[in-house]
Design a protein around this motif. Structure first.
Motif, PDB file in Angstrom:
ATOM      1  N   THR A 217      13.465   8.555  -2.612  1.00 14.34           N
ATOM      2  CA  THR A 217      12.124   9.093  -2.827  1.00 14.34           C
ATOM      3  C   THR A 217      12.192  10.458  -3.497  1.00 14.34           C
ATOM      4  OG1 THR A 217      11.290   7.870  -0.909  1.00 14.34           O
ATOM      5  CG2 THR A 217       9.946   9.702  -1.712  1.00 14.34           C
ATOM      6  N   LEU A 218      13.137  11.279  -3.044  1.00 14.62           N
ATOM      7  CA  LEU A 218      13.315  12.581  -3.686  1.00 14.62           C
ATOM      8  C   LEU A 218      13.743  12.397  -5.145  1.00 14.62           C
ATOM      9  CD1 LEU A 218      15.056  14.527  -0.802  1.00 14.62           C
ATOM     10  CD2 LEU A 218      12.789  14.989  -1.753  1.00 14.62           C
ATOM     11  N   THR A 221      10.925  11.649  -7.604  1.00 14.16           N
ATOM     12  CA  THR A 221       9.943  12.711  -7.885  1.00 14.16           C
ATOM     13  C   THR A 221       9.983  13.126  -9.350  1.00 14.16           C
ATOM     14  OG1 THR A 221      10.135  13.511  -5.617  1.00 14.16           O
ATOM     15  CG2 THR A 221       9.189  15.032  -7.225  1.00 14.16           C
ATOM     16  N   GLY A 225       7.207  10.202  -9.099  1.00 14.38           N
ATOM     17  CA  GLY A 225       6.959   9.959  -7.679  1.00 14.38           C
ATOM     18  C   GLY A 225       7.047   8.494  -7.319  1.00 14.38           C
TER      19      GLY A 225
END
Length: 241
Positions: A217-218, A221, A225
């Motif tokens: 998920t990071l 970004t 996202g």
């Protein structure tokens, strides 16, 4: 090695059941370290509910899941700790010798078992990327398909910070689980991760999936996202464990 016999004042246990739960606990911890999802310190704790006595759980007695080889604090090699106690859901140690940190971690486990009768194991870690979300007090989005596969179809919520081992911290965890009945995990604000599973293996696999989700998920970004999963995917039945 079997745990010692309980004293006359203790509840009578099937010690084979205790040994089986401890073996499950050790296997789960090995899974966590093999997957590389633990912090370098090895900090964490794990408990497994006894199958034959569900009002009792086997809990590691310290705040580390590894110990120096042969008890030598200078040794570079570390081994999985199998040092456990049995506690009841009131938080009392009924078998084994409590360690320095046992009291501070017990209620974090037992109160979740009280709330969730279906839970068979609980793991607390400081998995680095998941802990990053906890330190930011930011829920971890459930956008990684492996989360749904392992029974986490909703965002991992954040429990409010409280002093370690305090009634305030424990109540915050319980309240967060109660407000989010579909979650199997909570992030502990400014602290780490707590995962509840149907058994120790399931809990360990979910810790791994959560840490992978945090990493990915990071990474997403920079690409705009995480994208939403189809709503139907969140209602798929998780794998049988």
């Amino acid at each position: 090695m079997s745990v010692e016999q309980p004293s006359p004042g203790d509840t009578t246990f099937d010690l084979t059941d205790v040994d089986r739960a401890r073996a499950d606990l050790v296997r789960a911890v090995r899974t966590l370290f093999a997957a590389g999802v633990m912090s370098h310190s090895g900090h964490g704790n794990i408990s497994v509910r006894l199958a034959a006595s569900p009002e009792h759980v086997v809990l590691n007695r310290g705040d580390l899941l590894v110990t120096p080889a042969a008890g030598d604090p200078t040794a570079g090699q570390r081994v999985i700790s199998s040092d456990v106690v049995v506690v009841d859901l009131d938080g009392r140690v009924v078998l084994g010798e409590p360690g320095r940190f046992t009291a501070g971690i017990t209620r974090m486990h037992t109160e979740v078992y009280r709330l969730r009768p279906d839970v068979g194991a609980i793991i607390h870690t400081h998995s680095p990327q998941a802990t990053g979300y906890a330190i930011a007090a930011t829920p971890l989005p459930a956008r990684y398909e492996a989360l749904i596969v392992h029974g986490q179809p909703v965002d991992v919520p954040v429990a409010p910070w409280g002093p370690r081992g305090s009634a305030e911290a424990v109540q915050g965890i319980v309240d967060t689980f109660a407000r989010h009945p579909r979650t199997q995990a909570v992030l502990l604000a400014n602290h780490g991760l707590l995962v509840a599973g149907t058994d120790a293996g399931h809990a360990a696999r979910l810790v791994v999936a959560i840490e992978e989700a945090a990493v990915s998920t990071l990474a997403s970004t920079a690409l705009g996202g995480p994208a939403d999963l189809p709503a139907a995917a969140r209602h798929e039945k998780p794998l049988a464990f």
